[in-house]
Design a protein around this motif. Structure first.
Motif, mmCIF file in Angstrom:
data_model
loop_
_atom_site.group_PDB
_atom_site.id
_atom_site.type_symbol
_atom_site.label_atom_id
_atom_site.label_comp_id
_atom_site.label_asym_id
_atom_site.label_seq_id
_atom_site.Cartn_x
_atom_site.Cartn_y
_atom_site.Cartn_z
ATOM 1 N N GLY A 40 0.771 -1.233 0.000
ATOM 2 C CA GLY A 40 0.000 0.000 0.000
ATOM 3 C C GLY A 40 0.797 1.275 0.000
ATOM 4 O O GLY A 40 0.219 2.364 0.078
ATOM 5 N N ASP A 41 2.120 1.184 -0.116
ATOM 6 C CA ASP A 41 2.919 2.414 -0.160
ATOM 7 C C ASP A 41 2.692 3.179 -1.459
ATOM 8 O O ASP A 41 2.820 4.409 -1.493
ATOM 9 C CB ASP A 41 4.408 2.086 -0.013
ATOM 10 N N VAL A 42 2.393 2.461 -2.522
ATOM 11 C CA VAL A 42 2.017 3.078 -3.794
ATOM 12 C C VAL A 42 0.621 2.579 -4.135
ATOM 13 O O VAL A 42 0.417 1.378 -4.340
ATOM 14 C CB VAL A 42 3.001 2.697 -4.925
ATOM 15 N N SER A 43 -0.332 3.504 -4.176
ATOM 16 C CA SER A 43 -1.720 3.083 -4.344
ATOM 17 C C SER A 43 -2.506 3.952 -5.317
ATOM 18 O O SER A 43 -3.664 3.650 -5.615
ATOM 19 C CB SER A 43 -2.440 3.098 -2.983
ATOM 20 N N ASP A 44 -1.904 5.038 -5.792
ATOM 21 C CA ASP A 44 -2.595 5.920 -6.727
ATOM 22 C C ASP A 44 -1.556 6.722 -7.500
ATOM 23 O O ASP A 44 -0.346 6.537 -7.318
ATOM 24 C CB ASP A 44 -3.575 6.851 -5.988
ATOM 25 N N ALA A 45 -2.023 7.602 -8.356
ATOM 26 C CA ALA A 45 -1.109 8.365 -9.203
ATOM 27 C C ALA A 45 -0.165 9.241 -8.384
ATOM 28 O O ALA A 45 1.031 9.349 -8.696
ATOM 29 C CB ALA A 45 -1.900 9.213 -10.195
ATOM 30 N N ALA A 46 -0.687 9.866 -7.337
ATOM 31 C CA ALA A 46 0.142 10.769 -6.535
ATOM 32 C C ALA A 46 1.267 10.023 -5.825
ATOM 33 O O ALA A 46 2.422 10.468 -5.817
ATOM 34 C CB ALA A 46 -0.728 11.507 -5.512
ATOM 35 N N SER A 47 0.942 8.878 -5.234
ATOM 36 C CA SER A 47 1.984 8.128 -4.521
ATOM 37 C C SER A 47 2.975 7.501 -5.495
ATOM 38 O O SER A 47 4.171 7.400 -5.189
ATOM 39 C CB SER A 47 1.354 7.050 -3.631
ATOM 40 N N PHE A 48 2.506 7.113 -6.678
ATOM 41 C CA PHE A 48 3.446 6.601 -7.682
ATOM 42 C C PHE A 48 4.372 7.706 -8.168
ATOM 43 O O PHE A 48 5.574 7.494 -8.330
ATOM 44 C CB PHE A 48 2.696 5.988 -8.865
ATOM 45 N N ALA A 49 3.828 8.898 -8.379
ATOM 46 C CA ALA A 49 4.661 10.020 -8.822
ATOM 47 C C ALA A 49 5.745 10.328 -7.787
ATOM 48 O O ALA A 49 6.901 10.592 -8.145
ATOM 49 C CB ALA A 49 3.795 11.247 -9.068
#
Length: 217
Positions: A40-49
């Motif tokens: 869950g550390d990367v879960s959407d566009a913002a966290s992936f960016a």
């Protein structure tokens, strides 16, 4: 081999080498993103960016771009390969760069008639073969970074999952960073090699024992 005074054709050659169609198997390696998504550390566009931006600016993106630059500029390939090994924080990350490097060297040796040793880290191999191209070091480093970021963007599109448009928006939003990092790599000394993304490095380490793994790293 491309002509030394034909930069347009050489740019096409570099694009071919770093395209998804070139047989290096980059699609099999997530650089720890597989684990980051699973917890869950990367879960959407913002966290992936945020994750991808950090890896590019402070992690393997920046370091690999410097290795590309020094390899293209005539650096000692054996020494650069040793540095590449020292910079990888875990077995999977070394496997990632070595497997892609071997595949890249095998194919480019056949295309160019060169005899670069197979056991070569990917950025060192790209830089070494790019000596035959009439392209600036910053251009080669920037294209390498773009390919690295594009591969991870493709993976994020599938496993986060992200919509194709929002995933491409993340990649487009990093264009200035990629160009800047390419320019900086062209001027960097080997003493400038650093890495400071412990979260991404830890994700790569934990991926080694992850119960369900979609990718090799």
């Amino acid at each position: 081999m491309t002509s030394p005074d034909d930069p347009a054709r050489d740019l096409l050659t570099l694009s071919q080498w770093l395209s998804p169609a070139f047989p290096v198997g980059g699609y099999a390696f997530s650089h720890g993103l597989d684990h980051a998504v699973s917890v869950g550390d990367v879960s959407d566009a913002a966290s992936f960016a945020a994750w991808l931006g950090a890896v590019l600016r402070h992690g393997a993106g920046r370091s690999d771009a410097i290795l590309v630059a020094h390899a293209q500029s005539g650096g000692d390939l054996e020494a650069l390969n040793d540095l590449a090994a020292a910079l990888t924080p875990c077995v999977e990350r070394w496997t990632e760069t070595l497997a892609q490097g071997r595949a890249f060297v095998r194919t480019t040796n056949a295309l160019l008639g060169t005899d670069l040793p197979l056991d070569c880290a990917f950025p060192v191999a790209v830089g070494a073969q790019a000596r035959a191209l009439s392209l600036s070091t910053s251009t080669v480093a920037s294209f390498f970074l773009q390919a690295f970021a594009s591969n991870l963007t493709s993976i994020a599109t599938r496993i986060v999952p992200l919509g194709q448009t929002e995933a491409q928006a993340v990649l487009a939003g990093l264009a200035n960073d990629i160009a800047t990092l390419g320019d900086l790599a062209a001027e960097a000394r080997l003493d400038d090699l650093t890495s400071g993304v412990p979260g991404a490095d830890l994700a790569a380490m934990l991926h080694e024992t992850q119960e369900v793994r979609l990718f090799q790293s």
